[in-house]
Write a protein that holds these residues in place. Structure first.
Motif, PDB file in Angstrom:
ATOM      1  N   ALA A  33     -52.928  -1.216  86.137  1.00 62.58           N
ATOM      2  CA  ALA A  33     -51.928  -2.289  86.279  1.00 62.58           C
ATOM      3  C   ALA A  33     -52.605  -3.753  86.875  1.00 62.58           C
ATOM      4  O   ALA A  33     -52.020  -4.248  87.505  1.00 62.58           O
ATOM      5  N   ASP A  34     -53.893  -3.643  86.703  1.00 59.03           N
ATOM      6  CA  ASP A  34     -54.650  -4.826  87.236  1.00 59.03           C
ATOM      7  C   ASP A  34     -54.926  -5.969  86.292  1.00 59.03           C
ATOM      8  O   ASP A  34     -56.272  -6.479  86.373  1.00 59.03           O
ATOM      9  N   GLY A  35     -54.090  -6.236  85.145  1.00 62.64           N
ATOM     10  CA  GLY A  35     -54.585  -7.267  84.248  1.00 62.64           C
ATOM     11  C   GLY A  35     -55.234  -6.596  82.915  1.00 62.64           C
ATOM     12  O   GLY A  35     -55.637  -5.408  82.725  1.00 62.64           O
ATOM     13  N   PHE A  36     -55.203  -7.512  82.113  1.00 64.39           N
ATOM     14  CA  PHE A  36     -55.732  -7.170  80.733  1.00 64.39           C
ATOM     15  C   PHE A  36     -56.131  -8.288  80.009  1.00 64.39           C
ATOM     16  O   PHE A  36     -55.999  -9.461  80.337  1.00 64.39           O
ATOM     17  N   ASP A  51     -54.377 -11.873  81.143  1.00 57.74           N
ATOM     18  CA  ASP A  51     -53.257 -11.754  82.122  1.00 57.74           C
ATOM     19  C   ASP A  51     -53.787 -11.165  83.417  1.00 57.74           C
ATOM     20  O   ASP A  51     -54.299 -10.039  83.162  1.00 57.74           O
ATOM     21  N   ASP A  52     -53.459 -11.535  84.576  1.00 62.49           N
ATOM     22  CA  ASP A  52     -53.624 -10.816  85.445  1.00 62.49           C
ATOM     23  C   ASP A  52     -52.394  -9.682  86.050  1.00 62.49           C
ATOM     24  O   ASP A  52     -52.286  -9.029  87.030  1.00 62.49           O
ATOM     25  N   LYS A  53     -51.437 -10.051  85.054  1.00 62.41           N
ATOM     26  CA  LYS A  53     -49.955  -9.083  85.322  1.00 62.41           C
ATOM     27  C   LYS A  53     -50.384  -7.739  84.748  1.00 62.41           C
ATOM     28  O   LYS A  53     -51.131  -7.724  83.573  1.00 62.41           O
ATOM     29  N   PRO A  54     -49.854  -6.715  84.941  1.00 62.53           N
ATOM     30  CA  PRO A  54     -49.762  -5.502  84.133  1.00 62.53           C
ATOM     31  C   PRO A  54     -49.652  -5.740  82.482  1.00 62.53           C
ATOM     32  O   PRO A  54     -48.775  -6.396  82.387  1.00 62.53           O
ATOM     33  N   CYS A  55     -50.356  -5.019  81.713  1.00 64.97           N
ATOM     34  CA  CYS A  55     -50.320  -5.267  80.217  1.00 64.97           C
ATOM     35  C   CYS A  55     -48.898  -4.999  79.630  1.00 64.97           C
ATOM     36  O   CYS A  55     -48.343  -5.695  78.891  1.00 64.97           O
ATOM     37  N   ALA A  56     -48.528  -3.871  80.460  1.00 65.42           N
ATOM     38  CA  ALA A  56     -47.081  -3.464  79.806  1.00 65.42           C
ATOM     39  C   ALA A  56     -46.022  -4.531  79.899  1.00 65.42           C
ATOM     40  O   ALA A  56     -45.266  -4.359  78.927  1.00 65.42           O
ATOM     41  N   SER A  57     -46.145  -5.331  80.871  1.00 70.39           N
ATOM     42  CA  SER A  57     -44.983  -6.176  81.261  1.00 70.39           C
ATOM     43  C   SER A  57     -45.521  -7.574  81.075  1.00 70.39           C
ATOM     44  O   SER A  57     -44.678  -8.533  81.293  1.00 70.39           O
ATOM     45  N   SER A  58     -46.449  -7.776  80.506  1.00 68.39           N
ATOM     46  CA  SER A  58     -47.066  -9.231  80.379  1.00 68.39           C
ATOM     47  C   SER A  58     -46.697  -9.999  79.278  1.00 68.39           C
ATOM     48  O   SER A  58     -46.560  -9.532  78.187  1.00 68.39           O
ATOM     49  N   ARG A  79     -57.401  -3.344  82.970  1.00 69.94           N
ATOM     50  CA  ARG A  79     -58.242  -3.160  84.032  1.00 69.94           C
ATOM     51  C   ARG A  79     -57.728  -2.500  85.097  1.00 69.94           C
ATOM     52  O   ARG A  79     -56.469  -2.619  85.406  1.00 69.94           O
ATOM     53  N   LYS A  80     -58.567  -1.594  85.708  1.00 66.98           N
ATOM     54  CA  LYS A  80     -58.251  -0.877  87.145  1.00 66.98           C
ATOM     55  C   LYS A  80     -59.312  -1.432  87.954  1.00 66.98           C
ATOM     56  O   LYS A  80     -60.493  -1.209  87.801  1.00 66.98           O
ATOM     57  N   ALA A  81     -59.174  -2.101  88.776  1.00 68.07           N
ATOM     58  CA  ALA A  81     -59.962  -2.822  89.632  1.00 68.07           C
ATOM     59  C   ALA A  81     -60.938  -1.881  90.387  1.00 68.07           C
ATOM     60  O   ALA A  81     -60.380  -1.184  91.039  1.00 68.07           O
ATOM     61  N   THR A  82     -62.437  -1.982  90.349  1.00 66.99           N
ATOM     62  CA  THR A  82     -63.375  -1.026  91.014  1.00 66.99           C
ATOM     63  C   THR A  82     -64.102  -1.954  91.893  1.00 66.99           C
ATOM     64  O   THR A  82     -64.092  -1.927  92.894  1.00 66.99           O
ATOM     65  N   GLN A  83     -64.501  -3.027  91.178  1.00 64.84           N
ATOM     66  CA  GLN A  83     -65.325  -4.084  92.068  1.00 64.84           C
ATOM     67  C   GLN A  83     -64.606  -5.463  91.742  1.00 64.84           C
ATOM     68  O   GLN A  83     -64.475  -5.774  90.674  1.00 64.84           O
ATOM     69  N   GLY A  84     -64.485  -6.373  92.689  1.00 62.32           N
ATOM     70  CA  GLY A  84     -64.066  -7.676  92.462  1.00 62.32           C
ATOM     71  C   GLY A  84     -62.571  -7.753  92.614  1.00 62.32           C
ATOM     72  O   GLY A  84     -61.713  -6.628  92.174  1.00 62.32           O
ATOM     73  N   GLN A  85     -61.897  -8.914  93.113  1.00 64.70           N
ATOM     74  CA  GLN A  85     -60.681  -9.017  93.264  1.00 64.70           C
ATOM     75  C   GLN A  85     -59.672  -8.818  91.714  1.00 64.70           C
ATOM     76  O   GLN A  85     -60.501  -9.216  90.754  1.00 64.70           O
ATOM     77  N   VAL A  86     -58.618  -8.715  92.061  1.00 67.93           N
ATOM     78  CA  VAL A  86     -57.698  -8.648  90.898  1.00 67.93           C
ATOM     79  C   VAL A  86     -57.368 -10.391  90.501  1.00 67.93           C
ATOM     80  O   VAL A  86     -56.392 -10.940  91.303  1.00 67.93           O
ATOM     81  N   HIS A  87     -57.955 -10.728  89.862  1.00 72.26           N
ATOM     82  CA  HIS A  87     -57.770 -12.231  89.603  1.00 72.26           C
ATOM     83  C   HIS A  87     -58.455 -12.627  88.136  1.00 72.26           C
ATOM     84  O   HIS A  87     -59.150 -11.817  87.439  1.00 72.26           O
ATOM     85  N   LEU A  88     -57.832 -13.566  87.648  1.00 65.48           N
ATOM     86  CA  LEU A  88     -58.282 -14.162  86.182  1.00 65.48           C
ATOM     87  C   LEU A  88     -59.556 -14.266  85.870  1.00 65.48           C
ATOM     88  O   LEU A  88     -60.095 -13.596  85.120  1.00 65.48           O
TER      89      LEU A  88
END
Lengths: 280, 280
Positions: A33-36, A51-58, A79-88
């Motif tokens: 849910a961390d962007g696509f 998009d940094d919004k979840p792909c399913a609802s973007s 993306r499911k964030a492992t390193q780095g903030q959820v950001h464009l």
């Protein structure tokens, strides 16, 4: 389940069917849910939608499905964030120009303690290990070659640099310059090559089917590559562990694989990913 | 009429109102029917939306309006092809990474006989004079500075390179790295700085008005820059001929202008553009 999706074809093709199943894994049937992001080559131009919004609802993903962009090379990433903030700025795919071509890269994995020195030619803008690996790969290529070398030389150099990088951890990735698509599996990557006679395909994640014979010509050839098979009624091939493959015009043109090839089961692949802190 | 649109603010702001008037000039109230592009900085990340379809009827432009992306720096461009085919690869704005930052560039003009040698660090992918000028500008900056210099030094170096480039022809352009937006006028560029007390604005191209006091806070400051004023009831300022200006946080922070400043009338500007084969 799935994080990477790629397509390489011999004729501009829309990826809507594959993307439909893929995007559901971004926040609906799975927890990415961390962007696509998705990059389409049109000739040597790149259209990058992220998009940094979840792909399913973007709404950006809605555009991808409605617009039916035709492309010969596509790379998509949830993306499911492992390193780095959820950001464009941390959203894959990443794009750079090398030798007057756009290069596109997306990564599924986690490279720990990989902290290369600043590049002379390429530097990351965001804070992910993935963008750092991409910049390192391009930096090494540019340092070795002032001008683009022959395709075989290029492929084997990418294989060398990849072998170096995967020592740092999970390194499933896709890379394209619009002419070809390179895929590398540390754990799980599957592909299918669709060509005449085309049949019917049914999505795994949703009750949707397509009859490719109705939307193709007999000359079309389309390779689709994904972390896990997207359809449930077709025979997907698996990449071996540490295998590097170059697709062009919808077929495999170069392979680099340790002999004998070893394959990871889906269960094992998911376990490795969990251990590395990577959601698959 | 208009080809370039920029925005620089001290708080993330949506550009929907300005873009609404601007996009109508792309194929409806004017003849810029050869594609459009818009780049939004979100922090140091860039969202680039482009289309080779006319802006007025593009589904990508629909997304821009519906999504109301908030950004501190935006550069938009509507294209009437002068050099280079109508193709995604030739669509402005162009993006490159320099010193670990994304740089975005769009150009309104025509540089004739500008054929620089291949760059060591930056090379165009498409066939426009604009992308070539952008790459040349970045190449010169990178050749002179291994690391990013202080803002004043950077600005004056950009001014030097700009003076060199405008010898080749019309060179209205906008450039941003997400922290600031640089605008250069060869002929026509206007700007407005909106701040408290905010009032009402009415679009020139369409019967649409907005009351900014309803959608802002007293601390907001927003600079909008465009080839021609977008609203008919506000006082837009004009850039002088060959003036270079840096906007940051919604205000002008640096200027480079030949004294005394000379201004071009809209009529003269349009005539120069026609003569240069550039549609304004």
């Amino acid at each position: 389940m799935c994080q990477l999706l790629g397509m390489d074809c011999n004729t501009p093709t829309d990826i809507v069917f594959s993307f439909e199943g893929f995007r559901l894994r971004g926040g609906l049937t799975d927890n990415h849910a961390d962007g696509f992001g998705i990059a389409f080559f049109e000739g040597h131009g790149v259209r990058l939608l992220q998009d940094d919004k979840p792909c399913a609802s973007s709404p950006v993903a809605d555009l991808v499905q409605q617009y039916k962009i035709k492309s010969e090379n596509v790379i998509a990433h949830i993306r499911k964030a492992t390193q780095g903030q959820v950001h464009l700025v941390n959203t894959h795919p990443f794009v750079r120009e090398l030798w007057g071509e756009y290069w596109v890269f997306a990564h599924n994995g986690n490279l720990r303690r990989f902290k290369p020195a600043g590049g002379e030619y390429f530097n990351p803008v965001g804070t992910t290990d993935s963008e750092q690996a991409f910049c390192y790969l391009l930096e090494q290529l540019r340092q070795r070659f002032r001008h683009k070398p022959a395709r075989e030389v290029l492929f084997h150099t990418v294989a060398e640099i990849t072998a170096e990088l995967r020592q740092y951890g999970l390194f499933n990735y896709m890379l394209s310059n619009g002419d070809w698509l390179i895929a590398h599996a540390s754990t799980l990557l599957f592909y299918i090559i669709r060509q005449a006679p085309f049949g019917k395909a049914v999505l795994t994640d949703e009750d949707v089917a397509i009859d490719f014979s109705a939307v193709t010509t007999p000359h079309d050839r389309v390779a689709v590559i994904a972390t896990l098979p997207l359809t449930c009624n077709e025979q997907w091939q698996q990449l071996a562990i540490n295998e590097l493959v170059m697709f062009s015009q919808g077929e495999i043109v170069l392979r680099d694989c340790i002999q004998p090839p070893q394959y990871m089961s889906v269960q094992e692949g998911l376990a490795v990913a969990r251990k590395a802190g990577v959601s698959m």
